[in-house]
Design a protein around this motif. Structure first.
Motif, mmCIF file in Angstrom:
data_model
loop_
_atom_site.group_PDB
_atom_site.id
_atom_site.type_symbol
_atom_site.label_atom_id
_atom_site.label_comp_id
_atom_site.label_asym_id
_atom_site.label_seq_id
_atom_site.Cartn_x
_atom_site.Cartn_y
_atom_site.Cartn_z
ATOM 1 N N THR A 111 32.806 37.511 48.552
ATOM 2 C CA THR A 111 32.686 37.810 47.145
ATOM 3 C C THR A 111 34.067 38.672 46.691
ATOM 4 O OG1 THR A 111 30.126 38.127 47.182
ATOM 5 C CG2 THR A 111 31.268 39.683 45.924
ATOM 6 N N ARG A 142 30.293 34.692 47.463
ATOM 7 C CA ARG A 142 31.220 33.970 46.649
ATOM 8 C C ARG A 142 30.844 34.402 44.985
ATOM 9 N NH1 ARG A 142 33.338 28.425 48.922
ATOM 10 N NH2 ARG A 142 34.322 29.088 50.768
ATOM 11 N N CYS A 143 30.452 35.574 44.912
ATOM 12 C CA CYS A 143 30.180 35.987 43.641
ATOM 13 C C CYS A 143 31.423 36.993 43.181
ATOM 14 C CB CYS A 143 29.007 37.031 43.385
ATOM 15 S SG CYS A 143 27.558 36.134 43.688
#
Length: 190
Positions: A111, A142-143
């Protein structure tokens, strides 16, 4: 009828905007070396050693925090993490302004959280604004979380989502930009 083409922004004139350094450059350089050896290094497996390095450079890190390998932190002196949080492998905290994570939060693998951007319509000056993450939040893998955002208590952000505005408590958010798609724990109390 043709639309006039706007001028190109001269990047050589872009400035620091509202960003102000709070540590001398030599201190920042010392941090870069320490981060490479003890924090980001995938061969260094100790969460305790990562915590020690961050705290030595001014971070406020609570008890029971797990900091996984490949973590990147721009300025530890602009970082506060509450008790019992999990910060996943490859998380990138690009915090030119304050970034606060309350207790019992999870920020999952890879992230990216950034407190900075640029004035894209005027002069490309740097613009910084804090991020605040309330207790119990889970930001999944993976934000991207952008500056000037507050994520409410117990919110959940699904994988690959992009947070561009503040999120209410207890919601499940998904997409680009992240929109509420449900409630995490049933109906909120009135």
């Amino acid at each position: 009828m043709s639309v006039p083409t706007p001028p190109v922004i001269d990047l050589s004139r872009a400035g620091p905007g509202n960003f102000r350094r709070t540590r001398p450059k030599w201190f920042e350089l010392l941090w870069i070396v320490t981060e490479a050896l003890l924090v980001t290094n995938p061969l260094q497996l100790s969460s305790s050693l990562r915590r020690w390095a961050l705290v030595a450079f001014g971070a406020d890190i609570g008890r029971g925090v797990i900091l996984r390998p490949r973590l990147r932190v721009k300025f530890p002196w602009n970082l506060s993490i509450g008790d019992h949080c999990w910060i996943g492998e490859g998380v990138w905290i690009h915090n030119q302004a304050m970034l606060t994570v309350e207790h019992d939060c999870v920020i999952s693998q890879e992230t990216f959280l950034t407190t900075g951007s640029h004035r894209s319509r005027t002069n490309m000056d740097l613009y910084v604004s804090p991020i605040y993450i309330e207790a119990g939040v889970w930001i999944t893998s993976r934000c991207i979380v952008l500056q000037n955002v507050r994520i409410g208590r117990n919110a959940l952000v699904t994988p690959g989502s992009v947070v561009i505005r503040s999120l209410d408590a207890n919601g499940i958010y998904s997409g680009n930009p992240a929109r509420q798609i449900g409630q995490r724990f049933g109906k909120p109390e009135s």
